[in-house]
Design a protein around this motif. Sequence first.
Motif, PDB file in Angstrom:
ATOM      1  N   GLY A  74       0.816  -1.212   0.000  1.00  0.00           N
ATOM      2  CA  GLY A  74       0.000   0.000   0.000  1.00  0.00           C
ATOM      3  C   GLY A  74       0.844   1.254   0.000  1.00  0.00           C
ATOM      4  O   GLY A  74       2.070   1.204  -0.132  1.00  0.00           O
ATOM      5  N   PRO A  75       0.198   2.403   0.156  1.00  0.00           N
ATOM      6  CA  PRO A  75       0.914   3.693   0.119  1.00  0.00           C
ATOM      7  C   PRO A  75       1.939   3.851   1.226  1.00  0.00           C
ATOM      8  O   PRO A  75       2.892   4.619   1.093  1.00  0.00           O
ATOM      9  N   GLY A  76       1.742   3.181   2.354  1.00  0.00           N
ATOM     10  CA  GLY A  76       2.636   3.330   3.491  1.00  0.00           C
ATOM     11  C   GLY A  76       1.908   2.988   4.766  1.00  0.00           C
ATOM     12  O   GLY A  76       0.792   2.453   4.743  1.00  0.00           O
ATOM     13  N   VAL A  77       2.525   3.291   5.895  1.00  0.00           N
ATOM     14  CA  VAL A  77       1.906   3.037   7.192  1.00  0.00           C
ATOM     15  C   VAL A  77       1.712   4.354   7.934  1.00  0.00           C
ATOM     16  O   VAL A  77       2.356   5.359   7.634  1.00  0.00           O
ATOM     17  N   ASP A  87     -11.626  11.270  15.842  1.00  0.00           N
ATOM     18  CA  ASP A  87     -12.250  11.193  14.510  1.00  0.00           C
ATOM     19  C   ASP A  87     -11.328  11.771  13.438  1.00  0.00           C
ATOM     20  O   ASP A  87     -11.237  11.227  12.327  1.00  0.00           O
ATOM     21  N   ARG A  88     -10.642  12.859  13.770  1.00  0.00           N
ATOM     22  CA  ARG A  88      -9.745  13.495  12.788  1.00  0.00           C
ATOM     23  C   ARG A  88      -8.548  12.602  12.503  1.00  0.00           C
ATOM     24  O   ARG A  88      -8.091  12.507  11.349  1.00  0.00           O
ATOM     25  N   VAL A  89      -8.025  11.946  13.518  1.00  0.00           N
ATOM     26  CA  VAL A  89      -6.909  11.028  13.323  1.00  0.00           C
ATOM     27  C   VAL A  89      -7.321   9.867  12.422  1.00  0.00           C
ATOM     28  O   VAL A  89      -6.612   9.506  11.471  1.00  0.00           O
ATOM     29  N   LEU A  90      -8.476   9.278  12.697  1.00  0.00           N
ATOM     30  CA  LEU A  90      -8.932   8.137  11.903  1.00  0.00           C
ATOM     31  C   LEU A  90      -9.191   8.549  10.451  1.00  0.00           C
ATOM     32  O   LEU A  90      -8.880   7.797   9.523  1.00  0.00           O
ATOM     33  N   ALA A  91      -9.734   9.734  10.264  1.00  0.00           N
ATOM     34  CA  ALA A  91      -9.968  10.225   8.906  1.00  0.00           C
ATOM     35  C   ALA A  91      -8.634  10.453   8.179  1.00  0.00           C
ATOM     36  O   ALA A  91      -8.513  10.185   6.971  1.00  0.00           O
ATOM     37  N   PHE A  92      -7.639  10.944   8.903  1.00  0.00           N
ATOM     38  CA  PHE A  92      -6.315  11.183   8.321  1.00  0.00           C
ATOM     39  C   PHE A  92      -5.692   9.866   7.868  1.00  0.00           C
ATOM     40  O   PHE A  92      -5.161   9.762   6.755  1.00  0.00           O
ATOM     41  N   PHE A  93      -5.761   8.850   8.724  1.00  0.00           N
ATOM     42  CA  PHE A  93      -5.237   7.539   8.346  1.00  0.00           C
ATOM     43  C   PHE A  93      -5.964   6.994   7.119  1.00  0.00           C
ATOM     44  O   PHE A  93      -5.344   6.448   6.204  1.00  0.00           O
ATOM     45  N   ASP A  94      -7.277   7.133   7.117  1.00  0.00           N
ATOM     46  CA  ASP A  94      -8.066   6.626   5.993  1.00  0.00           C
ATOM     47  C   ASP A  94      -7.672   7.337   4.700  1.00  0.00           C
ATOM     48  O   ASP A  94      -7.500   6.714   3.646  1.00  0.00           O
ATOM     49  N   GLN A  95      -7.515   8.641   4.777  1.00  0.00           N
ATOM     50  CA  GLN A  95      -7.164   9.440   3.599  1.00  0.00           C
ATOM     51  C   GLN A  95      -5.770   9.118   3.079  1.00  0.00           C
ATOM     52  O   GLN A  95      -5.559   8.941   1.873  1.00  0.00           O
ATOM     53  N   ARG A  96      -4.806   9.021   3.982  1.00  0.00           N
ATOM     54  CA  ARG A  96      -3.419   8.866   3.565  1.00  0.00           C
ATOM     55  C   ARG A  96      -3.023   7.430   3.239  1.00  0.00           C
ATOM     56  O   ARG A  96      -2.120   7.210   2.422  1.00  0.00           O
ATOM     57  N   LEU A  97      -3.684   6.466   3.856  1.00  0.00           N
ATOM     58  CA  LEU A  97      -3.247   5.075   3.722  1.00  0.00           C
ATOM     59  C   LEU A  97      -4.080   4.269   2.735  1.00  0.00           C
ATOM     60  O   LEU A  97      -3.732   3.121   2.428  1.00  0.00           O
TER      61      LEU A  97
END
Length: 251
Positions: free
Chosen positions: A120-123, A235-245
């Motif tokens: 995938g894109p990364g971790v 919620d913002r952290v989880l959205a960030f992970f979803d967006q970036r990963l």
Amino acid sequence: MTLATWTAGQHTATDLTGRELTFPTYRKGEGPGVIVIHEIPGMIPEVIAFGEEVVAAGHTVVMPSLFGRPGRPAGLGEVLRSAVQVCIRREFTKLARRQTSPVAGWLRSLAHELHGELGGPGVGALGMCFTGGFALAMMVDESVAAPVLCQPSTPFPVGRERAADVNLSPADLEVVRRRTAAGCQVLGLQYADDRVTGTRFDTLTDQLGDAFIRIDFEGAGHSTVTVDRQQAGVDRVLAFFDQRLRAEPAH
């Protein structure tokens, strides 16, 4: 919250000084990888609970235990025990300016291995309090595509210069600057009146510009996603992970 449903393991690698280190790890979940690094005094129940939330959001979570006793509540005794461990161990910087904590080498290896396995894109990498800046140091390895800094407190903010320091060597900071200029973002969360975090978010804004996504919560709390948890922050952290990963590979 316990670790009963997590798979225990360990990872061995060298730190930035070449010393071989081995730390326990706990793993759970499926999906893109995220490394969650606990705060002082250790992997307390609130940290484990946050890890469970990241798992439930569809991620493979690996939590290393760098100090403290996993699963123990954050009582005064545990805080003092962990503080002594941190103070005497050479892989952690406490007061040094313009220096990357040596343990970052071990953490980069852990991220690289996890990304190699999962692809995938990364971790993702998230640090808290004493370990808050470690996610930024891990970003030097291209495997880390979603670094999150929760109330970073190292070096300890004794004096104006340390309060503004981001716990990176000049060479590592330059790598981070290049990666953010190429499109990799950094997320940071803190309470606006938290004196422990100093002014390092101002430094990151100055150094990284719009690539640093800064979130300041009102008040003088500290642990944004655990003890003083802010649901909006989680919620913002989880959205960030979803967006970036789950997107195209980060640079």
